[in-house]
Write a protein that holds these residues in place. Sequence first.
Motif, PDB file in Angstrom:
ATOM      1  N   GLN A 156       0.777  -1.150  -0.083  1.00 24.12           N
ATOM      2  CA  GLN A 156       0.010  -0.090  -0.006  1.00 24.12           C
ATOM      3  C   GLN A 156       1.036   1.242   0.048  1.00 24.12           C
ATOM      4  N   THR A 157       2.031   1.216  -0.074  1.00 22.19           N
ATOM      5  CA  THR A 157       3.121   2.446   0.111  1.00 22.19           C
ATOM      6  C   THR A 157       4.208   2.332  -0.735  1.00 22.19           C
ATOM      7  N   HIS A 158       4.955   3.540  -0.784  1.00 26.45           N
ATOM      8  CA  HIS A 158       6.101   3.482  -1.802  1.00 26.45           C
ATOM      9  C   HIS A 158       7.260   3.906  -1.374  1.00 26.45           C
ATOM     10  N   ALA A 159       7.269   4.500  -0.086  1.00 28.51           N
ATOM     11  CA  ALA A 159       8.830   4.701   0.486  1.00 28.51           C
ATOM     12  C   ALA A 159       9.469   3.518   0.721  1.00 28.51           C
ATOM     13  N   GLU A 160      10.902   3.484   0.681  1.00 26.41           N
ATOM     14  CA  GLU A 160      11.851   2.453   1.182  1.00 26.41           C
ATOM     15  C   GLU A 160      11.171   2.027   2.722  1.00 26.41           C
ATOM     16  N   LEU A 161      11.192   0.535   3.050  1.00 26.26           N
ATOM     17  CA  LEU A 161      11.031   0.164   4.087  1.00 26.26           C
ATOM     18  C   LEU A 161      12.127  -0.660   4.636  1.00 26.26           C
ATOM     19  N   GLU A 162      12.577  -0.202   5.932  1.00 27.11           N
ATOM     20  CA  GLU A 162      13.654  -0.584   6.821  1.00 27.11           C
ATOM     21  C   GLU A 162      13.044  -1.686   7.665  1.00 27.11           C
ATOM     22  N   VAL A 163      13.678  -2.848   7.869  1.00 27.80           N
ATOM     23  CA  VAL A 163      13.152  -3.668   9.045  1.00 27.80           C
ATOM     24  C   VAL A 163      14.261  -4.225   9.536  1.00 27.80           C
ATOM     25  N   PHE A 164      14.089  -4.270  11.084  1.00 23.46           N
ATOM     26  CA  PHE A 164      15.014  -4.970  11.903  1.00 23.46           C
ATOM     27  C   PHE A 164      14.880  -6.419  11.737  1.00 23.46           C
ATOM     28  N   VAL A 165      16.170  -7.098  11.496  1.00 32.16           N
ATOM     29  CA  VAL A 165      16.253  -8.492  11.288  1.00 32.16           C
ATOM     30  C   VAL A 165      17.211  -9.315  12.108  1.00 32.16           C
ATOM     31  N   HIS A 166      18.074  -8.521  13.367  1.00 35.41           N
ATOM     32  CA  HIS A 166      18.871  -9.315  14.254  1.00 35.41           C
ATOM     33  C   HIS A 166      19.102  -8.474  15.445  1.00 35.41           C
ATOM     34  N   GLY A 167      18.977  -8.834  16.445  1.00 34.99           N
ATOM     35  CA  GLY A 167      19.482  -7.843  17.592  1.00 34.99           C
ATOM     36  C   GLY A 167      18.411  -7.864  18.804  1.00 34.99           C
ATOM     37  N   ALA A 168      18.739  -7.141  19.784  1.00 36.84           N
ATOM     38  CA  ALA A 168      18.053  -6.876  20.953  1.00 36.84           C
ATOM     39  C   ALA A 168      16.475  -6.454  20.472  1.00 36.84           C
ATOM     40  N   LEU A 169      15.668  -6.934  21.410  1.00 36.71           N
ATOM     41  CA  LEU A 169      14.128  -6.245  21.321  1.00 36.71           C
ATOM     42  C   LEU A 169      13.559  -5.533  22.545  1.00 36.71           C
ATOM     43  N   CYS A 170      13.273  -4.293  22.197  1.00 35.03           N
ATOM     44  CA  CYS A 170      12.464  -3.513  23.358  1.00 35.03           C
ATOM     45  C   CYS A 170      11.354  -4.092  23.530  1.00 35.03           C
ATOM     46  N   MET A 171      10.911  -4.288  25.096  1.00 29.51           N
ATOM     47  CA  MET A 171       9.781  -4.852  25.512  1.00 29.51           C
ATOM     48  C   MET A 171       8.568  -3.877  24.952  1.00 29.51           C
ATOM     49  N   SER A 172       8.595  -2.649  25.064  1.00 30.04           N
ATOM     50  CA  SER A 172       7.616  -1.714  24.485  1.00 30.04           C
ATOM     51  C   SER A 172       7.852  -1.381  23.110  1.00 30.04           C
ATOM     52  N   ALA A 173       6.746  -0.919  22.565  1.00 29.37           N
ATOM     53  CA  ALA A 173       6.808  -0.441  21.136  1.00 29.37           C
ATOM     54  C   ALA A 173       7.798   0.603  21.233  1.00 29.37           C
ATOM     55  N   SER A 174       8.763   0.745  20.141  1.00 30.76           N
ATOM     56  CA  SER A 174       9.642   1.886  20.507  1.00 30.76           C
ATOM     57  C   SER A 174       9.021   3.367  20.469  1.00 30.76           C
ATOM     58  N   GLY A 175       9.759   4.218  21.102  1.00 30.60           N
ATOM     59  CA  GLY A 175       8.998   5.597  21.219  1.00 30.60           C
ATOM     60  C   GLY A 175       7.774   5.645  22.156  1.00 30.60           C
ATOM     61  N   MET A 176       7.323   4.555  22.601  1.00 31.88           N
ATOM     62  CA  MET A 176       6.034   4.482  23.525  1.00 31.88           C
ATOM     63  C   MET A 176       6.721   3.861  24.720  1.00 31.88           C
ATOM     64  N   CYS A 177       7.871   3.864  25.216  1.00 36.69           N
ATOM     65  CA  CYS A 177       8.383   3.426  26.486  1.00 36.69           C
ATOM     66  C   CYS A 177       8.814   4.825  27.309  1.00 36.69           C
ATOM     67  N   TYR A 178       8.189   4.720  28.548  1.00 35.90           N
ATOM     68  CA  TYR A 178       8.343   5.690  29.642  1.00 35.90           C
ATOM     69  C   TYR A 178       8.888   5.341  30.660  1.00 35.90           C
ATOM     70  N   LEU A 179       9.562   3.962  30.792  1.00 34.05           N
ATOM     71  CA  LEU A 179       9.812   3.284  32.189  1.00 34.05           C
ATOM     72  C   LEU A 179      11.029   3.641  32.690  1.00 34.05           C
ATOM     73  N   SER A 180      12.163   3.783  31.898  1.00 34.17           N
ATOM     74  CA  SER A 180      13.373   4.171  32.174  1.00 34.17           C
ATOM     75  C   SER A 180      13.295   5.645  32.943  1.00 34.17           C
ATOM     76  N   ALA A 181      12.513   6.589  32.187  1.00 37.11           N
ATOM     77  CA  ALA A 181      12.342   7.844  32.502  1.00 37.11           C
ATOM     78  C   ALA A 181      11.569   8.034  33.903  1.00 37.11           C
ATOM     79  N   SER A 182      10.650   7.287  33.929  1.00 33.16           N
ATOM     80  CA  SER A 182       9.629   7.176  35.335  1.00 33.16           C
ATOM     81  C   SER A 182      10.572   6.530  36.529  1.00 33.16           C
ATOM     82  N   LEU A 183      11.086   5.570  36.097  1.00 33.79           N
ATOM     83  CA  LEU A 183      11.746   5.252  37.629  1.00 33.79           C
ATOM     84  C   LEU A 183      13.148   5.450  37.664  1.00 33.79           C
ATOM     85  N   GLY A 184      13.943   5.919  36.762  1.00 31.44           N
ATOM     86  CA  GLY A 184      15.234   6.406  37.065  1.00 31.44           C
ATOM     87  C   GLY A 184      15.728   7.674  36.393  1.00 31.44           C
TER      88      GLY A 184
END
Length: 678
Positions: A156-184
Amino acid sequence: MQHKPEILAPVGSEEALIAAVRSGADAVYFGTGECNARRNAGRFEGEALDEAVRYCHARNVRVYLTVNTLLRDEELQTAANTLEHIARSGADGVIIQDFAVADLAKRICPSLERHASTQMAVHNAAGVLQLEEMGFSRVVLARELSGKEIRLIREQTHAELEVFVHGALCMSASGMCYLSASLGERSGNRGTCAQPCRLPFACNGADYCLSLKDMSHLSYLQELAKIGVASCKIEGRMKRPEYVAASVNAARCARDCEPYETDGLKAVFSRSGFTDGYYTGKRDHSMFGVRTQEDAERSKAVLSGFKELYRSERASVPISAALTVQTGIPISLTVSDGINTVNVTGALPQAAQTVSATEQTLLRNLQKTGGTPFALQKANVLLDDGLMVPSSSLNALRREALEHLLHKREQPLQREIHSVTVLQQAHGRHCKTPQMRVRYANVGQMVADPAVSACSLPIGELISHPELIAPNVWCELPELIYPMEEERIERQLLALKEQGLTDTVVGNIGAIRLAKNAGLKAHGGYGWNLTNHLAAEAMARMGLEDLTVSFELSYPKMRDLASEIPLGCIVAGRLPLMQLRSCPARKNTGCGTCDGHPVVTDRTGRSFPLVCHNRSYSTMLNSVLYDTADKRWPGLDFYTVYLTIETKEEARMLLSSVLAHEKPDRERTTGMSFRTLL
């Protein structure tokens, strides 16, 4: 020929850069300055940045710089200076989270590619289309997407798409995590995440229920290539060079249908193995894991072997050569990479005393490009009979030609570049009587109060109770709308509009497009992560009516944001700390008898409520109520009481205390409102 996506490697040091390039990366990404989401990783500053770009471009490797943190107003000029340096270095693109950075990059260098960071949490086609309209050439998709969902977005789109294929996963959706800021007080959105999710949080008898294994989708690279993904990205800017070499080599082999060693890749770094749960859509408890002592010991045992992958230059640049050896004419050598051409000349050839030079011996000499990034693909020799060329002379001529060619390839791109001065805001906001808004989680919480100017309800609640639709009752769209759900949300919005709905609350780049397509007004929620006035102006241009400022920004900085668009903030409620697609409470057998409100418990015994959203995703709330009822917020246009799991009576009490500016007699937090995050 099947499309081949680029292999994009993480770089956090000079050695890691060499490891990535020599192991076969097509592109690398790294940080410079303070405006990058891995501020604790090694960065390339000043001349080191220029040299890194030259090194990569000489070897056919593209360079993307991460300028992907949220900025405060006082940091915008520094960001502008950084972007200008990046443009002058010749780097190919910048990876961006903050819309202020996107605006500055376009003004400074219109031809510099802008890539939307995974921190933008783009997880549907609507988000990609919105960014396309804004001039982004590439979008880094959210890591939580399945292969089927990536395919739907691509169609449905035209822009280039970049996809992570290997490495660490954040538990939260990226950009939607405030745990570290709130706790520390260390914000992941500003590049200083302390990774508290790796601590022993428990849920439903499972320990470390916020710690995901590293992803490895390398076995799906052929599938991603067929889908049309432009770039396969490896996470790990804080990892060792050996990790970079191992993962790049494996990704390159997987893409090119060559065998690679999976056990060694797992040994160099994993959290008790890998997971492909997001890609396959099997999001169960098998996705969770921690780094054990056994994992660390296995890593030590394989590191030296992976150093061999980048010990020597990789001959990755094909060249042609033409050698002329003729009587009475200086020896001439021309080399070309197809774009750049170099010609060098030497001494006159000598008459042969015993054995004459042959075309074959001269060709063998030209092929000695070891120690350089060049590989001779085609050569032509014009040789007169009876001549002799000393090997030392030809060696020197070849080295000189290749050095000049390398130097030509290192030259930065010629671009239109402008210096930009970010005007300092001379004043803040002047509203003296902010309006009060309420966000309700369900109809059962609703309290009639004439002091409330507007309230919002989740879309599902309004679908069930259309009789509540009124000019001051708005529809809140989900924070996460995955590709399979876009069409349903669009239908629901159109149906609600027919019944009188006029306004929506949207928290994401994709949600605004869905709202505008339905002909509805859109008000920006906290998920836009607004922290500076240039971003506010960019969001206003998208069509937002007003904006809720990020609750990671302190109140004095909120007050000082000078913008034409109305701004407000959350003043009370349980703040959402994470948006989770892989639910910590879910068992391998499914949701079972879960009531949709389990809890996560930390090592001190504090409980963090989970709220399920139709089994699509869940939200982890703070363990303690955010409450600034006794504070005043002059200058802002509105403030919001954000209700989630409260009963109707608790909602009534909280609203009353906010209206009366009463200091609560219960445990509370004032969050980041009167602190400054790192």
